[in-house]
Design a protein around this motif. Structure first.
Motif, PDB file in Angstrom:
ATOM      1  N   ASP A  37     -17.873   5.398   1.092  1.00 51.87           N
ATOM      2  CA  ASP A  37     -17.776   6.364   2.044  1.00 51.87           C
ATOM      3  C   ASP A  37     -16.122   7.154   2.136  1.00 51.87           C
ATOM      4  OD1 ASP A  37     -18.119   8.504   3.928  1.00 51.87           O
ATOM      5  OD2 ASP A  37     -18.600   7.111   5.850  1.00 51.87           O
ATOM      6  N   PRO A  38     -16.410   9.025   1.347  1.00 49.81           N
ATOM      7  CA  PRO A  38     -15.360  10.048   1.034  1.00 49.81           C
ATOM      8  C   PRO A  38     -14.310   9.586   2.077  1.00 49.81           C
ATOM      9  CG  PRO A  38     -17.655  10.398   0.651  1.00 49.81           C
ATOM     10  CD  PRO A  38     -17.617   9.610   0.940  1.00 49.81           C
ATOM     11  N   THR A  39     -15.223   9.739   3.127  1.00 52.95           N
ATOM     12  CA  THR A  39     -14.327  10.172   4.622  1.00 52.95           C
ATOM     13  C   THR A  39     -13.227   9.432   4.294  1.00 52.95           C
ATOM     14  OG1 THR A  39     -15.729   9.717   6.322  1.00 52.95           O
ATOM     15  CG2 THR A  39     -16.686  11.867   4.677  1.00 52.95           C
ATOM     16  N   LEU A  40     -13.379   7.773   4.195  1.00 52.26           N
ATOM     17  CA  LEU A  40     -12.335   6.935   4.722  1.00 52.26           C
ATOM     18  C   LEU A  40     -11.668   7.186   4.108  1.00 52.26           C
ATOM     19  CD1 LEU A  40     -14.993   3.806   5.917  1.00 52.26           C
ATOM     20  CD2 LEU A  40     -14.133   6.382   7.359  1.00 52.26           C
ATOM     21  N   GLN A  41     -11.097   7.900   3.242  1.00 51.54           N
ATOM     22  CA  GLN A  41     -10.352   7.985   2.352  1.00 51.54           C
ATOM     23  C   GLN A  41      -9.087   8.171   2.205  1.00 51.54           C
ATOM     24  OE1 GLN A  41     -10.353   6.481  -1.246  1.00 51.54           O
ATOM     25  NE2 GLN A  41     -12.150   5.822  -1.014  1.00 51.54           N
ATOM     26  N   GLY A  42      -7.888   7.337   2.682  1.00 52.86           N
ATOM     27  CA  GLY A  42      -6.144   8.090   2.837  1.00 52.86           C
ATOM     28  C   GLY A  42      -6.587   7.614   4.380  1.00 52.86           C
ATOM     29  N   LEU A  43      -7.341   6.637   5.057  1.00 52.45           N
ATOM     30  CA  LEU A  43      -7.427   6.059   6.773  1.00 52.45           C
ATOM     31  C   LEU A  43      -7.766   5.073   6.989  1.00 52.45           C
ATOM     32  CD1 LEU A  43     -10.400   8.756   7.990  1.00 52.45           C
ATOM     33  CD2 LEU A  43      -7.814   9.271   8.122  1.00 52.45           C
ATOM     34  N   ARG A  44      -7.031   4.322   7.645  1.00 57.61           N
ATOM     35  CA  ARG A  44      -7.359   2.610   7.803  1.00 57.61           C
ATOM     36  C   ARG A  44      -7.664   2.445   9.237  1.00 57.61           C
ATOM     37  NH1 ARG A  44      -2.191   0.246  10.715  1.00 57.61           N
ATOM     38  NH2 ARG A  44      -0.720   2.043  11.366  1.00 57.61           N
ATOM     39  N   ASN A  45      -8.323   1.565   9.254  1.00 55.80           N
ATOM     40  CA  ASN A  45      -8.984   0.809  10.904  1.00 55.80           C
ATOM     41  C   ASN A  45      -8.227  -0.006  11.689  1.00 55.80           C
ATOM     42  OD1 ASN A  45     -10.142  -0.743  12.499  1.00 55.80           O
ATOM     43  ND2 ASN A  45     -12.052  -0.735  11.758  1.00 55.80           N
ATOM     44  N   ILE A  46      -7.880   0.472  12.561  1.00 56.23           N
ATOM     45  CA  ILE A  46      -6.657   0.659  13.487  1.00 56.23           C
ATOM     46  C   ILE A  46      -7.088  -0.568  14.967  1.00 56.23           C
ATOM     47  CG2 ILE A  46      -4.824   2.320  12.986  1.00 56.23           C
ATOM     48  CD1 ILE A  46      -5.953   3.622  15.578  1.00 56.23           C
ATOM     49  N   ASN A  47      -8.682  -0.983  14.487  1.00 55.22           N
ATOM     50  CA  ASN A  47      -8.955  -1.125  15.414  1.00 55.22           C
ATOM     51  C   ASN A  47      -8.612  -3.066  16.381  1.00 55.22           C
ATOM     52  OD1 ASN A  47     -11.228  -0.162  15.613  1.00 55.22           O
ATOM     53  ND2 ASN A  47     -12.991  -1.672  14.485  1.00 55.22           N
ATOM     54  N   SER A  48      -7.556  -3.552  15.480  1.00 55.70           N
ATOM     55  CA  SER A  48      -7.050  -4.931  15.445  1.00 55.70           C
ATOM     56  C   SER A  48      -5.435  -4.435  16.660  1.00 55.70           C
ATOM     57  CB  SER A  48      -6.225  -5.469  14.576  1.00 55.70           C
ATOM     58  OG  SER A  48      -5.724  -4.307  13.791  1.00 55.70           O
ATOM     59  N   LEU A  49      -5.267  -3.473  17.064  1.00 54.07           N
ATOM     60  CA  LEU A  49      -4.397  -2.708  17.650  1.00 54.07           C
ATOM     61  C   LEU A  49      -4.461  -2.737  19.147  1.00 54.07           C
ATOM     62  CD1 LEU A  49      -2.402   0.031  14.978  1.00 54.07           C
ATOM     63  CD2 LEU A  49      -2.186  -2.677  15.738  1.00 54.07           C
ATOM     64  N   ALA A  50      -5.508  -2.645  19.604  1.00 51.30           N
ATOM     65  CA  ALA A  50      -6.299  -2.406  20.591  1.00 51.30           C
ATOM     66  C   ALA A  50      -7.415  -3.223  21.469  1.00 51.30           C
ATOM     67  CB  ALA A  50      -7.553  -1.741  20.486  1.00 51.30           C
ATOM     68  N   SER A  51      -6.560  -2.984  22.640  1.00 52.40           N
ATOM     69  CA  SER A  51      -7.399  -4.346  23.172  1.00 52.40           C
ATOM     70  C   SER A  51      -8.802  -4.212  23.876  1.00 52.40           C
ATOM     71  CB  SER A  51      -7.225  -4.892  25.135  1.00 52.40           C
ATOM     72  OG  SER A  51      -7.500  -5.771  25.826  1.00 52.40           O
ATOM     73  N   TRP A  52     -10.334  -4.345  23.790  1.00 49.90           N
ATOM     74  CA  TRP A  52     -10.995  -4.287  23.695  1.00 49.90           C
ATOM     75  C   TRP A  52     -11.898  -4.738  25.392  1.00 49.90           C
ATOM     76  CZ3 TRP A  52     -13.696  -1.213  20.200  1.00 49.90           C
ATOM     77  CH2 TRP A  52     -12.904  -0.842  18.872  1.00 49.90           C
ATOM     78  N   THR A  53     -12.208  -4.189  26.550  1.00 49.61           N
ATOM     79  CA  THR A  53     -13.021  -4.327  27.473  1.00 49.61           C
ATOM     80  C   THR A  53     -15.312  -3.955  27.199  1.00 49.61           C
ATOM     81  OG1 THR A  53     -12.021  -2.940  28.948  1.00 49.61           O
ATOM     82  CG2 THR A  53     -11.108  -5.184  28.771  1.00 49.61           C
ATOM     83  N   VAL A 177     -24.906  -1.659  20.950  1.00 51.46           N
ATOM     84  CA  VAL A 177     -24.518  -0.922  20.562  1.00 51.46           C
ATOM     85  C   VAL A 177     -23.792  -1.776  19.576  1.00 51.46           C
ATOM     86  CG1 VAL A 177     -21.375   0.319  20.076  1.00 51.46           C
ATOM     87  CG2 VAL A 177     -23.249   0.749  22.206  1.00 51.46           C
ATOM     88  N   ARG A 178     -24.101  -1.401  18.059  1.00 47.65           N
ATOM     89  CA  ARG A 178     -23.434  -2.649  17.074  1.00 47.65           C
ATOM     90  C   ARG A 178     -22.032  -2.149  16.175  1.00 47.65           C
ATOM     91  NH1 ARG A 178     -28.271  -4.894  14.892  1.00 47.65           N
ATOM     92  NH2 ARG A 178     -29.803  -4.636  16.410  1.00 47.65           N
ATOM     93  N   GLY A 179     -21.580  -0.967  16.467  1.00 48.67           N
ATOM     94  CA  GLY A 179     -20.124  -1.511  16.590  1.00 48.67           C
ATOM     95  C   GLY A 179     -19.372  -0.243  16.561  1.00 48.67           C
ATOM     96  N   VAL A 180     -17.767  -0.104  16.350  1.00 55.64           N
ATOM     97  CA  VAL A 180     -17.011   1.340  16.887  1.00 55.64           C
ATOM     98  C   VAL A 180     -16.943   0.598  16.022  1.00 55.64           C
ATOM     99  CG1 VAL A 180     -15.840   1.940  18.550  1.00 55.64           C
ATOM    100  CG2 VAL A 180     -17.955   0.790  19.085  1.00 55.64           C
ATOM    101  N   GLN A 181     -15.982   1.754  15.321  1.00 56.90           N
ATOM    102  CA  GLN A 181     -14.565   1.585  14.232  1.00 56.90           C
ATOM    103  C   GLN A 181     -13.541   2.504  14.608  1.00 56.90           C
ATOM    104  OE1 GLN A 181     -16.207   0.971  10.209  1.00 56.90           O
ATOM    105  NE2 GLN A 181     -15.219  -0.984  10.680  1.00 56.90           N
ATOM    106  N   ILE A 182     -12.316   2.820  14.849  1.00 58.46           N
ATOM    107  CA  ILE A 182     -11.280   3.897  14.887  1.00 58.46           C
ATOM    108  C   ILE A 182     -10.236   4.004  13.986  1.00 58.46           C
ATOM    109  CG2 ILE A 182      -9.934   5.058  17.218  1.00 58.46           C
ATOM    110  CD1 ILE A 182     -11.332   3.601  18.673  1.00 58.46           C
ATOM    111  N   PHE A 183      -9.530   4.661  12.893  1.00 60.81           N
ATOM    112  CA  PHE A 183      -9.353   5.126  11.878  1.00 60.81           C
ATOM    113  C   PHE A 183      -8.127   6.050  12.392  1.00 60.81           C
ATOM    114  CE2 PHE A 183     -13.252   4.001  10.179  1.00 60.81           C
ATOM    115  CZ  PHE A 183     -13.479   2.908   9.413  1.00 60.81           C
ATOM    116  N   ALA A 184      -6.475   5.738  11.879  1.00 61.22           N
ATOM    117  CA  ALA A 184      -5.912   6.729  12.044  1.00 61.22           C
ATOM    118  C   ALA A 184      -5.385   6.598   9.782  1.00 61.22           C
ATOM    119  CB  ALA A 184      -4.541   5.888  12.523  1.00 61.22           C
TER     120      ALA A 184
END
Length: 246
Positions: A37-53, A177-184
């Motif tokens: 996915d070219p829109t993900l170039q220069g981004l990193r997934n930050i899902n692990s930085l959060a608490s999910w409920t 909902v099959r997935g959620v991804q957050i990028f910075a």
């Protein structure tokens, strides 16, 4: 004497292969770890930085299933609407991209058709920053972040993000909902780009010094260091030339 009857060829084998290929394409389309996915170039997934409920969930269909890399797992709610997903980061983050994985082909009436997105520093100051509506979505759905940043820029700075599923397809009760991804933004990429810019600038200075070196050597031989012919073809004036003994 009768000749043996040869069975006519059928297309069942070809149809099975085609069905398998189609299933593989579907899985590839919903693969959370697609890196093309070219829109993900220069981004990193930050899902692990959060608490999910989540507000409610069926057994084995909670947060772990939502964050699983397998596209066939999902979060399934088990209660009244709206169904909420709360993502609480342990530090201030700058979200550059937010997307949600949906699959109407498998979930049908469990598929969300209208969602609301809120953000803030905590539960006490949540503000709506965007929404999403769609019919029969398949694949990753990008949440619009335009105008969320300072001065109307793109991006979102917050500690907490909340997703609210307001409606499902055909007024379904529970949701999938099959997935959620957050990028910075990936600072490591920008750092490498800055280092490459510095290297290119230093190499350019070295080339410039090498070009100036012959002129300096010429000056040591008694020639003028000023070469005005390279500045528009002007000749060197008499008073700048070497003195002549008469």
């Amino acid at each position: 004497m009768t000749e043996p009857i040869t069975p006519e060829p059928t297309d069942e084998g070809d149809s099975d292969i085609a069905a398998t290929d189609a299933a593989e394409e579907d899985e590839e389309e919903l693969d959370p770890f697609r890196d093309d996915d070219p829109t993900l170039q220069g981004l990193r997934n930050i899902n692990s930085l959060a608490s999910w409920t989540v507000s409610t969930h069926k057994p084995t269909c909670g947060v772990s299933a939502l964050l699983s890399p397998a596209p066939h797992t999902y979060w399934q709610s088990d209660g009244p609407q709206p169904h909420t997903l709360t993502i609480h980061f342990f530090k201030l983050v700058h979200i550059a991209k937010l997307r949600i994985l949906l699959d109407f082909r498998k979930d049908e009436s469990y598929t969300p058709t209208r969602m609301q997105f809120l953000a803030g520093t905590g539960h006490h100051d949540l503000c709506e920053f965007g929404g999403w509506e769609g019919q029969q979505p398949v694949g990753w759905q990008n949440v619009p972040l335009d105008g969320c940043g300072v001065g109307g820029g793109r991006g979102l700075r917050c500690f907490l993000v909340q997703v609210r599923v307001l409606e499902n397809h055909q007024n379904g009760k529970d949701t999938h909902v099959r997935g959620v991804q957050i990028f910075a933004r990936d600072g490591r990429v920008s750092q490498r780009e800055d280092e490459s810019d510095v290297e290119s600038d230093s190499s350019g200075m070295e080339m410039l010094e090498e070009e100036e070196a012959p002129g300096k050597k010429g000056g040591a031989k008694g020639k003028s260091l000023f070469d005005l012919k390279g500045l528009g073809g002007l000749d060197e004036p008499d008073w700048m030339r070497d003195p002549i003994v008469r």
